[in-house]
Write an enzyme that holds these catalytic residues in place. Structure first.
Site, mmCIF file in Angstrom:
data_model
loop_
_atom_site.group_PDB
_atom_site.id
_atom_site.type_symbol
_atom_site.label_atom_id
_atom_site.label_comp_id
_atom_site.label_asym_id
_atom_site.label_seq_id
_atom_site.Cartn_x
_atom_site.Cartn_y
_atom_site.Cartn_z
ATOM 1 N N GLN A 1 19.144 44.353 13.526
ATOM 2 C CA GLN A 1 20.253 43.245 13.679
ATOM 3 C C GLN A 1 20.570 42.806 15.134
ATOM 4 O O GLN A 1 21.394 41.994 15.226
ATOM 5 C CB GLN A 1 21.583 44.092 13.399
ATOM 6 C CG GLN A 1 21.560 44.464 11.842
ATOM 7 C CD GLN A 1 22.218 45.668 11.537
ATOM 8 O OE1 GLN A 1 23.475 45.884 11.867
ATOM 9 N NE2 GLN A 1 21.683 46.601 10.608
ATOM 10 N N THR B 1 27.451 19.165 4.543
ATOM 11 C CA THR B 1 28.453 18.481 5.033
ATOM 12 C C THR B 1 28.377 16.844 5.225
ATOM 13 O O THR B 1 29.357 16.189 5.253
ATOM 14 C CB THR B 1 29.061 19.068 6.367
ATOM 15 O OG1 THR B 1 29.327 20.345 5.991
ATOM 16 C CG2 THR B 1 30.320 18.614 6.870
ATOM 17 N N SER C 1 24.134 23.761 0.774
ATOM 18 C CA SER C 1 22.880 24.343 1.044
ATOM 19 C C SER C 1 22.957 25.774 0.626
ATOM 20 O O SER C 1 21.726 26.441 0.667
ATOM 21 C CB SER C 1 22.326 24.242 2.646
ATOM 22 O OG SER C 1 23.105 24.944 3.429
ATOM 23 N N SER C 2 24.155 26.439 0.442
ATOM 24 C CA SER C 2 24.425 28.002 0.100
ATOM 25 C C SER C 2 23.437 27.908 -1.238
ATOM 26 O O SER C 2 23.022 28.995 -1.920
ATOM 27 C CB SER C 2 25.619 28.357 -0.172
ATOM 28 O OG SER C 2 26.265 28.130 0.863
ATOM 29 N N ARG D 1 17.456 45.553 7.522
ATOM 30 C CA ARG D 1 17.538 45.320 8.948
ATOM 31 C C ARG D 1 18.288 46.394 9.677
ATOM 32 O O ARG D 1 19.604 46.809 9.384
ATOM 33 C CB ARG D 1 18.432 43.927 9.144
ATOM 34 C CG ARG D 1 17.698 42.698 8.868
ATOM 35 C CD ARG D 1 17.972 41.487 9.689
ATOM 36 N NE ARG D 1 19.364 41.428 9.729
ATOM 37 C CZ ARG D 1 20.063 40.504 10.394
ATOM 38 N NH1 ARG D 1 19.528 39.845 11.230
ATOM 39 N NH2 ARG D 1 21.497 40.263 10.217
ATOM 40 N N THR E 1 24.128 22.797 7.052
ATOM 41 C CA THR E 1 23.507 23.677 8.268
ATOM 42 C C THR E 1 23.632 25.186 7.750
ATOM 43 O O THR E 1 22.604 25.892 8.343
ATOM 44 C CB THR E 1 24.539 23.710 9.338
ATOM 45 O OG1 THR E 1 26.063 24.031 8.883
ATOM 46 C CG2 THR E 1 24.562 22.288 9.972
ATOM 47 N N THR F 1 17.787 29.823 14.354
ATOM 48 C CA THR F 1 18.693 30.668 13.423
ATOM 49 C C THR F 1 20.244 29.904 13.570
ATOM 50 O O THR F 1 20.685 29.354 14.750
ATOM 51 C CB THR F 1 18.748 31.898 13.984
ATOM 52 O OG1 THR F 1 19.470 32.855 13.123
ATOM 53 C CG2 THR F 1 19.280 32.039 15.387
HETATM 54 N N1 ASP Z 1 28.493 24.266 3.446
HETATM 55 C C1 ASP Z 1 27.709 23.454 4.141
HETATM 56 C C2 ASP Z 1 26.025 23.645 3.796
HETATM 57 O O1 ASP Z 1 25.441 24.315 4.469
HETATM 58 C C3 ASP Z 1 27.697 23.464 5.750
HETATM 59 C C4 ASP Z 1 27.128 22.562 6.525
HETATM 60 O O2 ASP Z 1 26.505 21.626 5.949
HETATM 61 O O3 ASP Z 1 27.302 22.392 7.620
HETATM 62 O O4 ASP Z 1 25.904 22.811 2.790
#
Ligand code: ASP
Length: 346
Positions: free
Chosen positions: A278, A16, A61-62, A245, A92, A162
């Site tokens: 969990q 982001t 980042s996914s 988990r 994030t 985390t």
């Molecule tokens: N979907 C975004 C990412 O992880 C979320 C972020 O940057 O906060 O790339």
């Protein structure tokens, strides 16, 4: 250029931070030069450090994977002599996975490696990106030799963090240990925890080991729902490691035999099966209840008190390094990057 300033390498991976919000308030990637944007929006950075920015990628980042983790570690290793510290701008969502990967890849760090990002884009009026990057760059100049996440004024150990919120600017939580420090009026560190700053002459290159195997399957177990035989077969045929988990201290269903069948079959094929929980706090203890002991008898490994992110990466690294099946318990119980072991009070 003021040559007395510390030098910080900023690696941009995406997220982001450098996105823009469209009229529907949806975050989208933009192609403008990230460096130009940083200079324009946060000119004060040049008062803290001499910055060199490298664009590694511009992804959500996914989509991060082991080749990007390796590329980051390689880049840091190759540029070692030229910088006092490194900042990685990262989404994030999976930042804690990357922080764990780098904690394992770069052993014996002698300079700071700091990950940061933001919940709102830098271009927005109400953004957390500005404060986060300023804190991260400052942290990168302090000499504390750790992989860290710096976010919303808090400094976390990279192997003990985390993501906790997709809504609050306070996006991260420290896992089983207090944070390493805080940016308030001053930068205060938790002296008992953070590794002391290393003096310049001792800042030798860390060792680099990026061996990793991505073929791991991670599953949250729920009561009542069994594992289909076909799924057990598919897991055994397609994955080199499994992480389940369970509940509480690492208990899994026993009355329904499918979970034990999986453990038994995995053990026969020497596919390591790690058990986590969990629960957000507490240590795995497979000896407390029969619902843990039965799995331990079939070779299951305790995930100790590691975060999901770190447990997953430790399994990938164990497989990548070709650790012998008989050494798997010892490998998991031995801290490599302060990721497990002694539980410190929050
Ligand atoms: N979907 C975004 C990412 O992880 C979320 C972020 O940057 O906060 O790339």
């Amino acid at each position: 250029m003021n040559t007395k300033l510390p030098r910080v390498l900023v690696l941009h991976t995406g997220g982001t931070f450098a996105m823009v919000l469209d009229p529907k308030q949806q975050a989208t990637k933009q192609d403008k030069s990230i460096l130009a944007m940083l200079h324009a929006q946060v000119p004060e950075l040049s008062r803290i450090a001499e910055i060199e920015l490298k664009l590694i990628s511009n992804i959500d980042s996914s989509d991060i994977d082991s080749s990007l983790w390796s590329q980051l570690a390689q880049t840091i290793h190759n540029s070692w002599e030229h910088f006092d510290g490194v900042v990685i701008i990262h989404g994030t969502d999976t930042m804690a996975y990357t922080a764990s990967a780098l904690s394992f890849f770069l052993a014996g760090l002698t300079k700071p490696v700091v990950l940061t990002g933001s919940q709102r884009p830098l271009s927005e009026l109400r953004t957390d990106a500005r404060a986060n990057i300023i804190d991260a760059v400052e942290l990168a100049t302090t000499g504390h030799p750790e992989v860290m996440i710096c976010f919303d004024s808090v400094v976390y150990r990279g192997s003990r963090v985390t993501k906790r919120s997709s809504e609050h600017l306070h996006a991260f939580a420290s896992h089983h240990t207090p944070p390493l420090g805080h940016f308030g009026v001053h930068f205060t560190v938790n002296r008992g925890l953070i590794k002391p700053a290393v003096a310049k002459p001792q800042r030798h290159q860390p060792s680099l080991d990026t061996r990793i195997c991505e073929q791991v399957f991670v599953l949250d177990v729920v009561p009542a729902a069994p594992l289909a035989d076909e799924l057990i077969q598919a897991l055994l045929n397609n994955y080199k490691g499994i992480l389940l988990r369970g509940f509480g201290v690492g208990n899994l269903p026993l009355a329904n035999k499918s979970w034990l069948h999986l453990a038994e079959a995995a053990n026969k094929k020497e596919i390591p099966l790690v058990i986590g929980s969990q629960c957000q706090t507490g240590t795995i203890d497979l000896q407390s209840y029969e619902n843990g002991r039965a799995f331990a008898r079939h070779g299951a490994i305790s995930g100790q008190n590691m975060s999901l992110e770190c447990m997953t990466l430790k399994l990938m690294v164990m497989l990548g390094r070709g650790v012998a099946y008989d050494s798997r318990h010892e490998f998991f119980a031995t801290p490599l990057a302060s990721e497990c072991g002694e539980v410190l009070q929050q």
